[in-house]
Design a protein around this motif. Sequence first.
Motif, PDB file in Angstrom:
ATOM      1  N   PRO A  92      73.191 107.785 148.387  1.00  8.55           N
ATOM      2  CA  PRO A  92      73.655 106.581 149.094  1.00  8.55           C
ATOM      3  C   PRO A  92      72.694 106.210 150.205  1.00  8.55           C
ATOM      4  O   PRO A  92      72.149 107.070 150.900  1.00  8.55           O
ATOM      5  CB  PRO A  92      75.022 107.004 149.650  1.00  8.55           C
ATOM      6  N   LYS A  93      72.470 104.890 150.388  1.00  8.94           N
ATOM      7  CA  LYS A  93      71.512 104.411 151.375  1.00  8.94           C
ATOM      8  C   LYS A  93      72.220 103.966 152.658  1.00  8.94           C
ATOM      9  O   LYS A  93      73.353 103.499 152.617  1.00  8.94           O
ATOM     10  CB  LYS A  93      70.706 103.222 150.825  1.00  8.94           C
ATOM     11  N   PRO A  94      71.554 104.081 153.774  1.00 10.71           N
ATOM     12  CA  PRO A  94      72.116 103.544 155.020  1.00 10.71           C
ATOM     13  C   PRO A  94      72.043 102.024 155.012  1.00 10.71           C
ATOM     14  O   PRO A  94      71.297 101.428 154.239  1.00 10.71           O
ATOM     15  CB  PRO A  94      71.183 104.132 156.096  1.00 10.71           C
ATOM     16  N   ARG A  95      72.829 101.401 155.871  1.00 11.10           N
ATOM     17  CA  ARG A  95      72.793  99.936 155.948  1.00 11.10           C
ATOM     18  C   ARG A  95      71.462  99.438 156.513  1.00 11.10           C
ATOM     19  O   ARG A  95      71.021  98.341 156.194  1.00 11.10           O
ATOM     20  CB  ARG A  95      73.954  99.445 156.819  1.00 11.10           C
ATOM     21  N   ARG A  96      70.833 100.257 157.339  1.00  7.84           N
ATOM     22  CA  ARG A  96      69.553  99.859 157.943  1.00  7.84           C
ATOM     23  C   ARG A  96      68.502 100.902 157.583  1.00  7.84           C
ATOM     24  O   ARG A  96      68.582 102.056 157.982  1.00  7.84           O
ATOM     25  CB  ARG A  96      69.699  99.749 159.462  1.00  7.84           C
ATOM     26  N   LEU A  97      67.504 100.501 156.822  1.00  2.00           N
ATOM     27  CA  LEU A  97      66.441 101.411 156.420  1.00  2.00           C
ATOM     28  C   LEU A  97      65.501 101.669 157.600  1.00  2.00           C
ATOM     29  O   LEU A  97      65.341 100.813 158.467  1.00  2.00           O
ATOM     30  CB  LEU A  97      65.664 100.823 155.244  1.00  2.00           C
ATOM     31  N   PRO A  98      64.868 102.848 157.631  1.00  2.00           N
ATOM     32  CA  PRO A  98      63.941 103.167 158.733  1.00  2.00           C
ATOM     33  C   PRO A  98      62.672 102.328 158.638  1.00  2.00           C
ATOM     34  O   PRO A  98      61.831 102.576 157.766  1.00  2.00           O
ATOM     35  CB  PRO A  98      63.652 104.660 158.514  1.00  2.00           C
ATOM     36  N   PRO A  99      62.486 101.319 159.503  1.00  4.85           N
ATOM     37  CA  PRO A  99      61.370 100.379 159.335  1.00  4.85           C
ATOM     38  C   PRO A  99      60.003 101.030 159.461  1.00  4.85           C
ATOM     39  O   PRO A  99      59.073 100.700 158.716  1.00  4.85           O
ATOM     40  CB  PRO A  99      61.604  99.338 160.440  1.00  4.85           C
ATOM     41  N   GLY A 100      59.844 101.970 160.420  1.00  2.00           N
ATOM     42  CA  GLY A 100      58.547 102.603 160.603  1.00  2.00           C
ATOM     43  C   GLY A 100      58.116 103.399 159.389  1.00  2.00           C
ATOM     44  O   GLY A 100      56.963 103.303 158.936  1.00  2.00           O
ATOM     45  N   LYS A 101      59.034 104.167 158.846  1.00  2.00           N
ATOM     46  CA  LYS A 101      58.708 104.988 157.673  1.00  2.00           C
ATOM     47  C   LYS A 101      58.459 104.116 156.443  1.00  2.00           C
ATOM     48  O   LYS A 101      57.569 104.413 155.623  1.00  2.00           O
ATOM     49  CB  LYS A 101      59.844 105.982 157.404  1.00  2.00           C
ATOM     50  N   MET A 102      59.238 103.048 156.292  1.00  2.00           N
ATOM     51  CA  MET A 102      59.033 102.154 155.151  1.00  2.00           C
ATOM     52  C   MET A 102      57.683 101.454 155.242  1.00  2.00           C
ATOM     53  O   MET A 102      56.974 101.278 154.241  1.00  2.00           O
ATOM     54  CB  MET A 102      60.160 101.124 155.096  1.00  2.00           C
ATOM     55  N   LEU A 103      57.298 101.054 156.462  1.00  2.00           N
ATOM     56  CA  LEU A 103      55.998 100.421 156.659  1.00  2.00           C
ATOM     57  C   LEU A 103      54.876 101.401 156.345  1.00  2.00           C
ATOM     58  O   LEU A 103      53.870 101.032 155.711  1.00  2.00           O
ATOM     59  CB  LEU A 103      55.872  99.920 158.103  1.00  2.00           C
ATOM     60  N   ALA A 104      55.045 102.654 156.756  1.00  2.00           N
ATOM     61  CA  ALA A 104      54.027 103.668 156.466  1.00  2.00           C
ATOM     62  C   ALA A 104      53.884 103.881 154.961  1.00  2.00           C
ATOM     63  O   ALA A 104      52.762 104.021 154.448  1.00  2.00           O
ATOM     64  CB  ALA A 104      54.402 104.984 157.152  1.00  2.00           C
ATOM     65  N   ALA A 105      55.010 103.880 154.243  1.00  6.67           N
ATOM     66  CA  ALA A 105      54.959 104.030 152.788  1.00  6.67           C
ATOM     67  C   ALA A 105      54.242 102.854 152.138  1.00  6.67           C
ATOM     68  O   ALA A 105      53.453 103.022 151.193  1.00  6.67           O
ATOM     69  CB  ALA A 105      56.374 104.159 152.225  1.00  6.67           C
ATOM     70  N   ALA A 106      54.493 101.644 152.652  1.00  5.51           N
ATOM     71  CA  ALA A 106      53.832 100.459 152.111  1.00  5.51           C
ATOM     72  C   ALA A 106      52.324 100.495 152.367  1.00  5.51           C
ATOM     73  O   ALA A 106      51.517 100.153 151.486  1.00  5.51           O
ATOM     74  CB  ALA A 106      54.443  99.200 152.723  1.00  5.51           C
ATOM     75  N   ILE A 107      51.926 100.933 153.566  1.00  6.20           N
ATOM     76  CA  ILE A 107      50.502 101.028 153.889  1.00  6.20           C
ATOM     77  C   ILE A 107      49.821 102.080 153.029  1.00  6.20           C
ATOM     78  O   ILE A 107      48.705 101.879 152.525  1.00  6.20           O
ATOM     79  CB  ILE A 107      50.319 101.338 155.386  1.00  6.20           C
ATOM     80  N   PHE A 108      50.488 103.207 152.827  1.00  5.66           N
ATOM     81  CA  PHE A 108      49.939 104.265 151.977  1.00  5.66           C
ATOM     82  C   PHE A 108      49.762 103.764 150.542  1.00  5.66           C
ATOM     83  O   PHE A 108      48.751 104.045 149.885  1.00  5.66           O
ATOM     84  CB  PHE A 108      50.859 105.480 152.010  1.00  5.66           C
ATOM     85  N   THR A 109      50.739 103.005 150.064  1.00  2.00           N
ATOM     86  CA  THR A 109      50.641 102.430 148.722  1.00  2.00           C
ATOM     87  C   THR A 109      49.478 101.453 148.633  1.00  2.00           C
ATOM     88  O   THR A 109      48.717 101.459 147.655  1.00  2.00           O
ATOM     89  CB  THR A 109      51.944 101.711 148.341  1.00  2.00           C
ATOM     90  N   LEU A 110      49.335 100.616 149.654  1.00  2.00           N
ATOM     91  CA  LEU A 110      48.223  99.661 149.670  1.00  2.00           C
ATOM     92  C   LEU A 110      46.883 100.382 149.641  1.00  2.00           C
ATOM     93  O   LEU A 110      45.962  99.980 148.919  1.00  2.00           O
ATOM     94  CB  LEU A 110      48.328  98.774 150.914  1.00  2.00           C
ATOM     95  N   GLY A 111      46.769 101.453 150.428  1.00  2.00           N
ATOM     96  CA  GLY A 111      45.528 102.217 150.431  1.00  2.00           C
ATOM     97  C   GLY A 111      45.213 102.803 149.067  1.00  2.00           C
ATOM     98  O   GLY A 111      44.062 102.759 148.608  1.00  2.00           O
ATOM     99  N   ASN A 112      46.221 103.348 148.399  1.00  2.00           N
ATOM    100  CA  ASN A 112      46.023 103.887 147.050  1.00  2.00           C
ATOM    101  C   ASN A 112      45.617 102.791 146.073  1.00  2.00           C
ATOM    102  O   ASN A 112      44.726 102.987 145.233  1.00  2.00           O
ATOM    103  CB  ASN A 112      47.305 104.574 146.566  1.00  2.00           C
ATOM    104  N   THR A 113      46.268 101.642 146.182  1.00  2.00           N
ATOM    105  CA  THR A 113      45.957 100.536 145.270  1.00  2.00           C
ATOM    106  C   THR A 113      44.509 100.088 145.423  1.00  2.00           C
ATOM    107  O   THR A 113      43.810  99.832 144.431  1.00  2.00           O
ATOM    108  CB  THR A 113      46.910  99.356 145.524  1.00  2.00           C
ATOM    109  N   LEU A 114      44.029  99.993 146.664  1.00  2.00           N
ATOM    110  CA  LEU A 114      42.640  99.607 146.892  1.00  2.00           C
ATOM    111  C   LEU A 114      41.677 100.636 146.316  1.00  2.00           C
ATOM    112  O   LEU A 114      40.614 100.284 145.780  1.00  2.00           O
ATOM    113  CB  LEU A 114      42.392  99.427 148.390  1.00  2.00           C
ATOM    114  N   LEU A 115      42.044 101.906 146.406  1.00  2.00           N
ATOM    115  CA  LEU A 115      41.208 102.950 145.803  1.00  2.00           C
ATOM    116  C   LEU A 115      41.161 102.814 144.285  1.00  2.00           C
ATOM    117  O   LEU A 115      40.096 102.945 143.668  1.00  2.00           O
ATOM    118  CB  LEU A 115      41.738 104.333 146.194  1.00  2.00           C
ATOM    119  N   TRP A 116      42.322 102.540 143.671  1.00  2.00           N
ATOM    120  CA  TRP A 116      42.343 102.378 142.209  1.00  2.00           C
ATOM    121  C   TRP A 116      41.454 101.207 141.794  1.00  2.00           C
ATOM    122  O   TRP A 116      40.728 101.300 140.798  1.00  2.00           O
ATOM    123  CB  TRP A 116      43.769 102.135 141.719  1.00  2.00           C
ATOM    124  N   ILE A 117      41.526 100.117 142.544  1.00  2.00           N
ATOM    125  CA  ILE A 117      40.694  98.949 142.223  1.00  2.00           C
ATOM    126  C   ILE A 117      39.216  99.310 142.366  1.00  2.00           C
ATOM    127  O   ILE A 117      38.374  98.911 141.554  1.00  2.00           O
ATOM    128  CB  ILE A 117      41.066  97.767 143.134  1.00  2.00           C
TER     129      ILE A 117
END
Length: 260
Positions: A92-117
């Motif tokens: 079950p998820k909380p009503r408010r997701l942790p913004p800092g951690k979610m942003l860090a996950a998005a940045i990490f994903t972006l970094g990986n995507t740029l490496l794949w490209i």
Amino acid sequence: MSSELVDLFFTAFHILVMLFVLIFAVRRIVFGERKMKLVYFAFGMTSFLLSDLYWLVYGVVRPGTRMPFAANEIAEWAMFLMFAASLDAAVPKPRRLPPGKMLAAAIFTLGNTLLWIGWSGEWVQDVLTGVCVGYLLCMIVACLAQTGALRKAEWILWGLLCAILLAAQAGTFYGPEELRQPLDTFCYILLFVCLAALFLRALALRKTAFPEKSCSLSFAVFAWTILTMYMSAGMWYNFALAADALSFPMMYTALGREAA
């Protein structure tokens, strides 16, 4: 033994483990618990199995030829989305997701995507893969935060390790020539040390009274094996493929305990 036979062995091992786990999951759905978390998981396993079979057949029909944008990519995208849906249904998820951690996950994903490209030059394929992987990573981060599977110090440590990994991988592109090989070796060591740490932490929680924590960590293990595979070549890739196969029974067991 030739490298082709070694690759075939690891791929066959990956497929067999996947097939056995899928059979157990379907059997449990049909004759036991018809939980959506298990249904999504079974669909994700089926998608990944189709991707592996496509890759195996392609390797036999056209050995040594670069695979273009193909059906296996679509199957992998479906797998990422199905596994994310499975974890979403399990924890079950909380009503408010942790913004800092979610942003860090998005940045990490972006970094990986740029490496794949940078490695493949296939923009459309890698961007779409990044979107699907990013969704799964954000779901994992939300579940890890919700269940308290990681302490504050561990979140900071993992953030630093991910930043170091991306910086070192970028150094293999833009760093001095004499540093690229040592950086590449360092990245492999870091990837597999982190993978071992996640495995041990997930196994330690396997028999505790906190199935949601174990479930979140088991999916984190799977996600890290995928990222390791995408960053690896040769025998390093095969080792990551074997680790990925071991994550399937771990996820299935954790989902079964959570359902029970």
